[in-house]
Design an enzyme around this catalytic site. Structure first.
Site, PDB file in Angstrom:
ATOM      1  N   ASP A 265     -79.686 -49.746 -46.286  1.00  0.00           N
ATOM      2  CA  ASP A 265     -80.702 -50.109 -45.239  1.00  0.00           C
ATOM      3  C   ASP A 265     -82.258 -49.711 -45.545  1.00  0.00           C
ATOM      4  O   ASP A 265     -82.322 -48.693 -46.396  1.00  0.00           O
ATOM      5  CB  ASP A 265     -80.181 -49.285 -43.986  1.00  0.00           C
TER       6      ASP A 265
ATOM      7  N   GLU B 194     -81.960 -53.819 -48.164  1.00  0.00           N
ATOM      8  CA  GLU B 194     -82.704 -54.748 -47.151  1.00  0.00           C
ATOM      9  C   GLU B 194     -84.226 -54.367 -47.717  1.00  0.00           C
ATOM     10  O   GLU B 194     -84.735 -53.355 -47.293  1.00  0.00           O
ATOM     11  CB  GLU B 194     -82.312 -54.116 -45.801  1.00  0.00           C
TER      12      GLU B 194
ATOM     13  N   ASP C 243     -80.611 -58.437 -36.919  1.00  0.00           N
ATOM     14  CA  ASP C 243     -81.966 -58.158 -36.604  1.00  0.00           C
ATOM     15  C   ASP C 243     -82.722 -59.193 -36.264  1.00  0.00           C
ATOM     16  O   ASP C 243     -83.930 -59.061 -35.830  1.00  0.00           O
ATOM     17  CB  ASP C 243     -82.518 -57.524 -37.918  1.00  0.00           C
TER      18      ASP C 243
HETATM   19  C1  NOJ Z   1     -82.707 -52.443 -40.635  1.00  0.00           C
HETATM   20  C2  NOJ Z   1     -81.423 -52.425 -39.999  1.00  0.00           C
HETATM   21  O1  NOJ Z   1     -80.883 -53.466 -40.331  1.00  0.00           O
HETATM   22  C3  NOJ Z   1     -81.854 -52.540 -38.464  1.00  0.00           C
HETATM   23  O2  NOJ Z   1     -80.808 -53.129 -37.687  1.00  0.00           O
HETATM   24  C4  NOJ Z   1     -82.147 -50.996 -38.190  1.00  0.00           C
HETATM   25  O3  NOJ Z   1     -82.309 -50.912 -36.919  1.00  0.00           O
HETATM   26  C5  NOJ Z   1     -83.384 -50.653 -39.110  1.00  0.00           C
HETATM   27  N1  NOJ Z   1     -83.197 -51.219 -40.349  1.00  0.00           N
HETATM   28  C6  NOJ Z   1     -83.413 -49.025 -39.178  1.00  0.00           C
HETATM   29  O4  NOJ Z   1     -82.270 -48.520 -39.496  1.00  0.00           O
END
Ligand code: NOJ
Ligand code: CA
Length: 815
Positions: free
Chosen positions: A354, A382, A454
């Site tokens: 993440d 990500e 997201d």
């Molecule tokens: C990216 C994640 O995909 C999202 O859902 C999350 O809230 C944030 N990072 C913080 O962890």
């Protein structure tokens, strides 16, 4: 119920009337009904099913013998009985199915048909064939199709964990408060394994399963990104004691069915610092780090990120309100690595990291290295960005190319979304693929998607099922490892607030295996296994306009050509199309599922064979492909692409032969640990660190193509390098770090090879975190590098530093 009873009464009355009143009807003739239990079976390739009990149930005094035939068995599946057998009234027969190694992953409707004279009955059984059981993790993920699951929203397999005592009140049984837990859990994922296997899915990415805060903010951490203890399992997903039992059980079930497990892991932060548990962390139940009182510096205490183009803010400031972990702190470094390795020891195959853009970039190289040192795995991060024009796009591919952590392909995702939700021009997709394929060292390792948890689901942006199908088909054919967001195959979406988070995290209210999307995913996932062009191939645009895209993938003799017309109304004449497919007729691999049809390829020159002109109707996808037996050993993948002597790495491809051959690093042979026709594992040999062309030689002496691998100096630990009194920099200039080890760019001073740009929150002091070989004395220097590559070197001699053998390091020098 009431209606049926009334209907029965009416029928009785009518039949009594027909009989002229008073006389009795003749007794119903004897018959039988066949029943099969269980009526659905999940069987892995190369294994035997659990027994099915088939019973001939007598009806009205039936005493005969039933002749039973088994229909619908796919090639490669055999039954323990003859395909026809007899059963006496009231008797049962136990039948098992032996599934061969090459039966495709799918749901097969199997029917037991019984007859006796003029009476007949049948019992259907759904036979789901899954992938062969997995025994070890692998460094190659390119052939996989990933299914992304928000565990809380998928399936409630264990109602006893819905409202656990330690976090009571965070559950909403009515599923109306989108910010509370709704009941999905690890047992639920396990119970839906047949659904996943039947779709052809070979990997699941689950939302973070670690123990999350027990106190709402008032929102509940149903998404999993608010850890309180990274070494335990969340009670809503497992059990009240936060044990690993449900997790291990789910992983074992997945592996038994050839499905890999990807855990989403968040090393950037703990949980909100302003509510709930105020950022605090536990270590296996023991209080460990407190944000509000932090004498040891476990956290950064900086403002909220305001400038998302500033690398210093991104890494060291606070993401929204999430207590920002200081990865350079020795205790935090160890905690995060131990937590990740614990998941690896629980047989996790891959990790989605993440917010890699927000944790310390240089530290993450050592994080990845810790995983690869422990065993084979695949890592992707990500790195949120809008496209290849993003200010930090260069930093994203530099990170992917050197860290060992591949990335989620956000640029392609946004291009795809623009095309398939906003009717954008296909050149957007094509340009993105071309640019990324140049900049990323391993574009086939990029993890591709059109939807995630997201952003609004495609159907919320534009409720057009055709476009969703077209997007999925292209995604699954395109280079990169595709991810399907749970529920897309059921067309789920909730458009409240534009479908933004949390309304994209819908409840999985349907598990229909007959939707077009479910069938499409199955078909394309099968192709990814059968035709190496999808996993390992190059990408070439063969025909394009704003509505039509014809993309060719090729890996040696394996080829696939996918054509998409996304127009709502316009058919296009496709003239002047060339392909590498050899001359002959090709049927649509999708069997017309999305309106496709066959083509004729005629003789041309080289890889350019003309396709006879055809009209491509609106909303059509066709796939033409061919995958002949490999003519020679062909390497399509090495994973990881870097590591020190002794780590295990995986070569994948085809034509390796079944007898063990050799893996060569230049003139040095690596120790081979396992060998099959498509996968070889080896240990990185003890050669001088640097870049090598790896080549494979079969047992019979045939040599493969080569692929590059970087041998590191040793296992990595993170070190903070600081230089004071650096020279002033003009716009576009920055200070970089270089040194005599491959990890510091082997004294190179290009912007790509040297470490940096360094960060200067307080110029003329610059600093950067870099992962360097533990216990080695290194020499390093700083350089000012301009945007055009002009270098101003720090005058020598080089600085010398003995890197600690464990933990973290830091060194400060004067320019
Ligand atoms: C990216 C994640 O995909 C999202 O859902 C999350 O809230 C944030 N990072 C913080 O962890
Ligand atoms: Ca539950």
């Amino acid at each position: 119920m009431f209606g049926i009873r009334r209907l029965t009464l009416v029928l009785l009355f009518l039949s009594a009337g027909c009989n002229g009143g008073g006389s009795t009807s003749p007794p119903p003739p004897p018959s039988f009904s066949l029943s099969a239990s269980p009526s659905s079976l999940l069987v892995a390739q190369s294994t035997t099913s659990t027994p099915v009990t088939l019973t001939a149930n007598p009806v009205n005094g039936f005493t005969g013998t039933v002749s039973v035939t088994i229909g619908g068995l796919p090639n490669g599946v055999n039954s323990s009985t003859n395909s026809t057998f007899t059963l006496a009234a009231g008797d049962s027969q136990i039948v098992t199915f032996m599934v061969g190694s090459s039966v495709g992953r799918a749901n097969y409707p199997v029917t037991f048909s019984g007859s006796s004279g003029t009476v007949s009955s049948s019992a259907p059984v759904t036979l789901t064939v899954s992938g062969a059981p997995l025994t070890t993790a692998t460094g190659n993920f390119k052939q996989q199709v990933i299914y992304q699951i928000v565990t809380d929203r998928f399936f409630d397999g264990d109602p006893t964990n819905n409202d656990p005592p330690q976090s009571k009140g965070l559950f909403d049984a009515t599923k109306t408060n989108w910010q509370l837990y709704w009941g999905g859990d690890l047992a639920g994922i396990q119970q839906k394994m047949a659904y996943l296997a039947g779709m052809g899915i070979t990997a699941i990415w689950i939302s973070p399963p670690v123990d999350n805060i027990n106190v709402g903010t008032p929102n509940a951490p149903f998404h999993g990104y608010w850890a309180r203890d990274m070494k335990r399992i969340e009670e809503h997903f497992g059990d009240v004691n936060n044990t690993w039992a449900a997790f291990d059980s789910m992983v074992a079930a997945a592996h038994q069915n050839g499905i890999r497990v990807i855990v989403d892991f968040a090393p950037n932060h703990s949980n909100p610092d302003d509510a709930g548990e105020m950022g605090a962390l536990l270590d296996t139940g023991v209080p460990f780090a407190t944000f509000t009182s932090d004498p040891s510096g476990f956290f950064h205490h900086n403002p909220t990120i305001a400038n998302f183009n500033d690398p210093y803010q991104l890494q060291y400031y606070t993401l929204v309100d999430l207590a920002d972990l200081n990865q350079d702190n020795a205790s935090i470094d160890k905690y995060l690595k131990d937590s990740l390795l614990q998941f690896q020891s629980h047989r996790v195959d891959a990790f989605r990291i993440d917010a890699v853009k927000h944790a310390t970039w240089g530290w993450e190289y050592s994080f990845a290295n810790a995983v690869f040192t422990a065993g084979p795995a695949f890592l992707f991060g990500e790195w949120f960005q809008g496209g290849t024009g993003d200010t930090l796009y260069f930093d994203s591919h530099k990170f992917a190319n050197h860290s060992g952590i591949s990335l989620l392909d956000f640029p392609l995702a946004f291009a795809m979304r623009d095309v398939f939700a906003n009717n954008g021009d296909f050149h957007e997709i094509d340009n993105t693929i071309t640019t990324e394929n140049t900049d990323f060292a391993s574009p086939n390792d990029l993890v591709t998607f059109v939807d995630n948890h997201d952003i609004p689901r495609l159907l919320s942006v534009n409720n057009d099922m055709n476009w969703l199908h077209e997007a999925l088909a292209l995604l699954l054919a395109c280079r990169g490892i595709p991810v399907v967001l749970y529920g897309d195959e059921q067309y789920l979406h909730n458009d409240t607030n534009g479908g933004n988070d949390p309304f994209n995290r819908v409840w999985m209210s349907s598990f229909d295996t007959s939707t077009t999307a479910y069938k499409l995913i199955n078909r394309m996932a099968s192709l990814r296994q059968a035709n190496s062009a999808l996993a390992y191939g190059t990408s070439q645009q063969r025909w394009i306009n704003s509505d039509v895209y014809i993309l060719e993938r090729q890996f040696f003799g394996d080829m696939a050509l996918i054509a998409v017309n996304k127009s709502e109304t316009t058919p296009y004449n496709i003239t002047g199309l060339f392909t590498a497919l050899t001359p002959r007729n090709y049927a649509d691999y999708l069997n017309g599922l999305l309106g496709g049809f066959g083509i004729t390829v005629t003789n041309g020159s080289g890889n350019n064979n003309p396709v006879t002109a055809f009209s491509l109707p609106p909303h059509t996808v066709a796939v033409w492909q061919s995958a002949p037996a490999a003519a020679a050993p062909q390497i399509g993948s090495i994973g990881p692409l870097l590591g020190q002597s002794g780590i295990s790495a995986t070569i994948a491809g085809q034509g390796f032969g079944v007898a063990m051959g050799k893996v060569m690093f230049g003139s040095t042979a690596a120790a081979v640990n396992s060998w099959s026709d498509t996968t070889v594992t080896f240990s990185v040999p003890g050669v001088t660190p640097g870049s090598y062309n790896v080549q494979l030689t079969t047992n019979s002496g045939a040599t493969s193509n080569t692929m590059s691998f970087t041998v590191l100096t040793g296992p990595l630990i993170p070190v903070t390098f600081t230089v004071t009194n650096a020279p002033a920099t003009a716009a576009g200039e920055a200070i970089f770090l270089t040194g005599n080890v491959v990890e510091l760019g082997a004294n190179n001073t290009t912007r790509d090879a040297a470490v940096g740009p360094m960060l200067a929150p307080n110029p003329p002091t610059w600093f950067i975190d870099a992962s360097v070989p533990a216990g080695i004395t290194i020499q390093f220097l700083f350089a000012k590098i301009a945007a055009n590559g002009t270098v101003t070197m720090e005058p020598g001699p080089a600085h010398t530093y003995l890197v600690p053998s464990i933990g973290v390091g830091s060194v400060t020098v004067n320019w």
